[in-house]
Each structure stands twice: as structure tokens, then as C-alpha cells.
Design an enzyme around this catalytic site. Structure first.
Site, PDB file in Angstrom:
ATOM      1  N   ASP A  46      49.283 105.288  17.952  1.00  0.00           N
ATOM      2  CA  ASP A  46      49.439 104.058  17.170  1.00  0.00           C
ATOM      3  C   ASP A  46      48.311 103.949  16.151  1.00  0.00           C
ATOM      4  O   ASP A  46      47.128 103.977  16.498  1.00  0.00           O
ATOM      5  CB  ASP A  46      49.432 102.841  18.093  1.00  0.00           C
ATOM      6  CG  ASP A  46      49.946 101.589  17.411  1.00  0.00           C
ATOM      7  OD1 ASP A  46      50.714 101.729  16.439  1.00  0.00           O
ATOM      8  OD2 ASP A  46      49.591 100.477  17.822  1.00  0.00           O
ATOM      9  N   ASP A  57      45.665 110.625  18.493  1.00  0.00           N
ATOM     10  CA  ASP A  57      46.052 109.299  18.934  1.00  0.00           C
ATOM     11  C   ASP A  57      47.389 108.957  18.270  1.00  0.00           C
ATOM     12  O   ASP A  57      47.750 109.552  17.248  1.00  0.00           O
ATOM     13  CB  ASP A  57      44.981 108.287  18.545  1.00  0.00           C
ATOM     14  CG  ASP A  57      45.338 106.879  18.955  1.00  0.00           C
ATOM     15  OD1 ASP A  57      45.629 106.660  20.137  1.00  0.00           O
ATOM     16  OD2 ASP A  57      45.341 105.992  18.072  1.00  0.00           O
TER      17      ASP A  57
END
Length: 274
Positions: free
Chosen positions: A16, A14
Site C-alpha cells: 500500500d 511494500d
């Protein structure tokens, strides 16, 4: 061969809260990802954010000193366009969202359009900072007409420097309320399409999903039956990781991506110290 390469061939990261927060890299993220590469483990960057193209994301990551190509990035818009390609013939698709949505549609041979008419074959709705009333109205007209409708993700909020702002899930809910029905499919985590797209594109055999959110990253990996690593550099904290149940329960929990380095493998998952 190191422990990481023995157990995993591809990291599904992932962005952020894991690799960066805003414009700045997360401490130890770059070092951990570089270490994985030195061990022969590829990194794929998977994001529910549909607003940017993979080229834009790769360019951003390269400013941190990471060796990233657009082929290493998979967005929920790309997964959404793949879902559409399984459902409808190539044609005009109402594109709601940022340039990342339009790019993903063109990449699959579709023609992105801002207007719903008799030639429109489907709707792909994703986040974009300039999405306005007209875009949502056109989407509502198309959805009420019964066109296939794919939402890139249902994240209710979107992180900004000033705090949470309405995310794609908020706008999808608006269209659904007015149109009287739900999307036909969701591309982003925790639904499987995004991670499946990344696994397919990387030919991963032993992937590890790494994220900072239990409800999207960890649940998404768990639903596919792959190991997961929760890092405490974003949304979830240690108490939440230890209390998680069901598909939100991570396989491992670590403070940060130093866990990927050979010298830190001696440190057990934080779950082991419960």
C-alpha cells in the site's frame, strides 16, 4: 548486466502506497516492477496487512498485469506463524484477525480456533475487518492466562477510502491494557521477522527494501543492514526523507518506481540533491 541486477537480486516491496493505493496501481509501479523482472531481479511483496492470504494478494496484483504467484507474497501473519512455530508445539491457536491469519496458521500445521480453552497453545493477533468484542475478549482471556502471544504488527491505523481507521496496533493495545502485559513478539515491520521470512523464502543474497513509510519499511530494512529505497508515492514526503535520522534514514529516495528502469538510473537519489 544492468546496474540493478549488479547490486540487487531481490526487491522487497511494500504494497500500500508503493504498488497500489486502494484498488488502483501507483503510477509507474507496474512498469518499474516489470523492468526489474526483465533485468533478472525478482520481486517479493511484503506487507504488514495480515487480513488477506498470499493467494488473494497475488490475484489482486495480477489484475494490474503483474506476473505474481502466491509464493511471491509474504504477510505479517505468515511471519507471525513462523515465530509461533519456534515457540510452541503444533496445536490449536487462537486466531484473531482475517482469513490471512487462519491461513498462515494452517500453513504451519496449527489449527486456528476462535475459542480459548485448555487445549489452546498460543494467540496470533492480526488485523481483520470483522474483528469484534468477542474476539478481543477471547484474546484477553488467553493472554491473561499466560499463553504465548504474537502480534502480526503494531500499525496504529489502517488506511481506508474514508481516511485512517483503527489498525491492528490499536486493538493489540486494547488487549495489552486489559490483560496487563505486552505481546511476546511482533512479526511485522519494523521488527525483523517479516523481512527475514521474505529473504528466507526467496533465498535473497542482495535484497533492496522499497517502501513509502520511514517508521516501518525503511526502519525495518535498516535494522537488517540492507539498502533501502523510499518512494514518494505514499506516506512520507521528500522533506521527511531528507530529515530522517537513525534507522529511518533511507539509502535512496525516488519519486516513484521508474528509478528501477535502466534509463532512469542516471537520475541520482533525491537525497543527493540536498
Amino acid at each position: 548486466m544492468t546496474w540493478l541486477a549488479e547490486q540487487h537480486d531481490v526487491l522487497l516491496l511494500d504494497l500500500d502506497g508503493v504498488v497500489y493505493v486502494g484498488a488502483a496501481p501507483v503510477p509507474w509501479a507496474v512498469e518499474g516492477i516489470r523492468s526489474a523482472a526483465e533485468q533478472g531481479v525478482r520481486s517479493m511483496y511484503v506487507t504488514n496487512n495480515a487480513s488477506r492470504t498470499p493467494h488473494d494478494v497475488a490475484e489482486h496484483l495480477r489484475t494490474f498485469g503483474l506476473d505474481v504467484e502466491p509464493a511471491d507474497v509474504v504477510t505479517s501473519a505468515m511471519a507471525g506463524a513462523s515465530l509461533l512455530s519456534e515457540r510452541v508445539p503444533v496445536g490449536p491457536v487462537l486466531a484473531v484477525g482475517g482469513e490471512g491469519v487462519s491461513w498462515a496458521l494452517r500453513d504451519k500445521g496449527f489449527v486456528p480456533t476462535a475459542d480459548f480453552d485448555g487445549d489452546t497453545v498460543a494467540v496470533l493477533q492480526g488485523y481483520g475487518p470483522t474483528v469484534g468484542w468477542r474476539d478481543l475478549a477471547e484474546a484477553t482471556f488467553a493472554v491473561r492466562a499466560g499463553l504465548p502471544w504474537i502480534a502480526t504488527n503494531l500499525d496504529f491505523t489502517f488506511p481506508t477510502a474514508r481516511g485512517p481507521a483503527p489498525g491492528n496496533g490499536s486493538l493489540v493495545r486494547l488487549v495489552a491494557d486489559v490483560a496487563g502485559r505486552q505481546p511476546d513478539a511482533i512479526a511485522g515491520k519494523p521488527q525483523p521477522a517479516l523481512l527475514q521470512e521474505a529473504i528466507r523464502r526467496s533465498d535473497a543474497q542482495r535484497p533492496l527494501m522499497i517502501g513509502d513509510r520511514l517508521d516501518t519499511d525503511i526502519a525495518g530494512g535498516s535494522r537488517l543492514g540492507i539498502p533501502t529505497l523510499l518512494v514518494l508515492t505514499g506516506i512520507a514526503d521528500l522533506a521527511q526523507g531528507r530529515a530522517a535520522q537513525g534507522d529511518e534514514c533511507p539509502t535512496h529516495v525516488a519519486e516513484d518506481l521508474r528509478w528501477l528502469m535502466p534509463e532512469f538510473k542516471g537520475s541520482p537519489s533525491l537525497l543527493d540533491s540536498r
